[in-house]
Write an enzyme that holds these catalytic residues in place. Sequence first.
Site, PDB file in Angstrom:
ATOM      1  N   TYR A 133       0.842  -1.189   0.000  1.00  0.00           N
ATOM      2  CA  TYR A 133       0.000   0.000   0.000  1.00  0.00           C
ATOM      3  C   TYR A 133       0.883   1.248   0.000  1.00  0.00           C
ATOM      4  CZ  TYR A 133      -4.083  -2.800   1.451  1.00  0.00           C
ATOM      5  OH  TYR A 133      -5.109  -3.707   1.525  1.00  0.00           O
ATOM      6  N   TYR A 172      -0.093  -9.842   1.069  1.00  0.00           N
ATOM      7  CA  TYR A 172       0.924  -9.105   1.824  1.00  0.00           C
ATOM      8  C   TYR A 172       1.027  -9.641   3.249  1.00  0.00           C
ATOM      9  CZ  TYR A 172      -3.151  -6.429   3.526  1.00  0.00           C
ATOM     10  OH  TYR A 172      -4.359  -6.055   4.061  1.00  0.00           O
ATOM     11  N   ARG A 182      -2.028 -12.071   4.207  1.00  0.00           N
ATOM     12  CA  ARG A 182      -3.422 -11.848   3.854  1.00  0.00           C
ATOM     13  C   ARG A 182      -3.676 -12.281   2.416  1.00  0.00           C
ATOM     14  NH1 ARG A 182      -7.462  -8.718   5.048  1.00  0.00           N
ATOM     15  NH2 ARG A 182      -8.292 -10.820   4.861  1.00  0.00           N
ATOM     16  N   HIS A 185      -6.959  -9.068  -1.912  1.00  0.00           N
ATOM     17  CA  HIS A 185      -8.325  -8.563  -1.758  1.00  0.00           C
ATOM     18  C   HIS A 185      -8.398  -7.094  -2.147  1.00  0.00           C
ATOM     19  CE1 HIS A 185      -6.290  -7.707   2.081  1.00  0.00           C
ATOM     20  NE2 HIS A 185      -7.054  -6.624   2.131  1.00  0.00           N
ATOM     21  N   HIS A 187     -10.665  -3.654  -0.985  1.00  0.00           N
ATOM     22  CA  HIS A 187     -11.617  -3.060  -0.034  1.00  0.00           C
ATOM     23  C   HIS A 187     -12.682  -2.277  -0.810  1.00  0.00           C
ATOM     24  CE1 HIS A 187      -9.036  -3.773   3.551  1.00  0.00           C
ATOM     25  NE2 HIS A 187      -8.062  -3.643   2.670  1.00  0.00           N
TER      26      HIS A 187
END
Length: 266
Positions: A133, A172, A182, A185, A187
Amino acid sequence: MGAQNPSGPDDAAESQQTLSAEIEAIETEHRNAVAAGTPAETQPRLDYPPYRSSILRHPTKDPRHTDPETIELFSPAFGHRDLANLESDLTVQAGGEPIGERIKVTGRVLDGNGHPVRNQLVEIWQANSAGRYIHKRDQHPAPIDPNFTGVGRTLTGDDGSYSFTTIKPGPYPWKNHHNAWRPAHIHFSLFGSEFTQRMITQMYFPGDPLFSLDPIYQSITDQSARDRLVATYDHDITEHEFLMGYNWDIVLTGANRTWMEEEDDD
């Protein structure tokens, strides 16, 4: 003597094996309860021990309900003039082409009766193809893509449809336990006609090998409810020599509603 790996703060963290055993025990307990007549749990447990920080993140007392301020009942007031067309295409927002697998995610926002929810503000944010991110708290050693912002938004059409062109995010690492990753995905955030109606969820990709290992995904103990968070590959959405296509409908109410992060009951 050969070089040894330096010790670090993660050395004392619990293993995936420990977490997986806890997840399986909770899953077995839930299956037995459903077999005995208890309704299936279609929403995540607020206190889910394998998700270690959930112990600190969820409220332990009944919330106090207050009337929202007047401005909160009428904002945000987004219209078609407030959103640029390029905001739904995350591959053209910077100075060059982002790196990774180009995808399109499209679907419809529906109510519990299958009716379209029109003019719904839909926002997304995600990691880049390397699982990073653009955020100061994300410091794991994966590259930042200077041509990828990771954020986008659009309004649903008259048929409740939305569409985003983006890059498939990578998995990540996170600090829940040792070697914790994780699943990939995206959000999703949805606004209604009032600021207080915001709901947030996550969309996953089919066949991810990390599903069974992830305590956030597994905190929804009902498999059919978990399945509703997973998009479907759609070859009709896929574009020749350009991108892969996925379909994912979001159901806001009813027995088959999409899981949302905690929201007020009133």
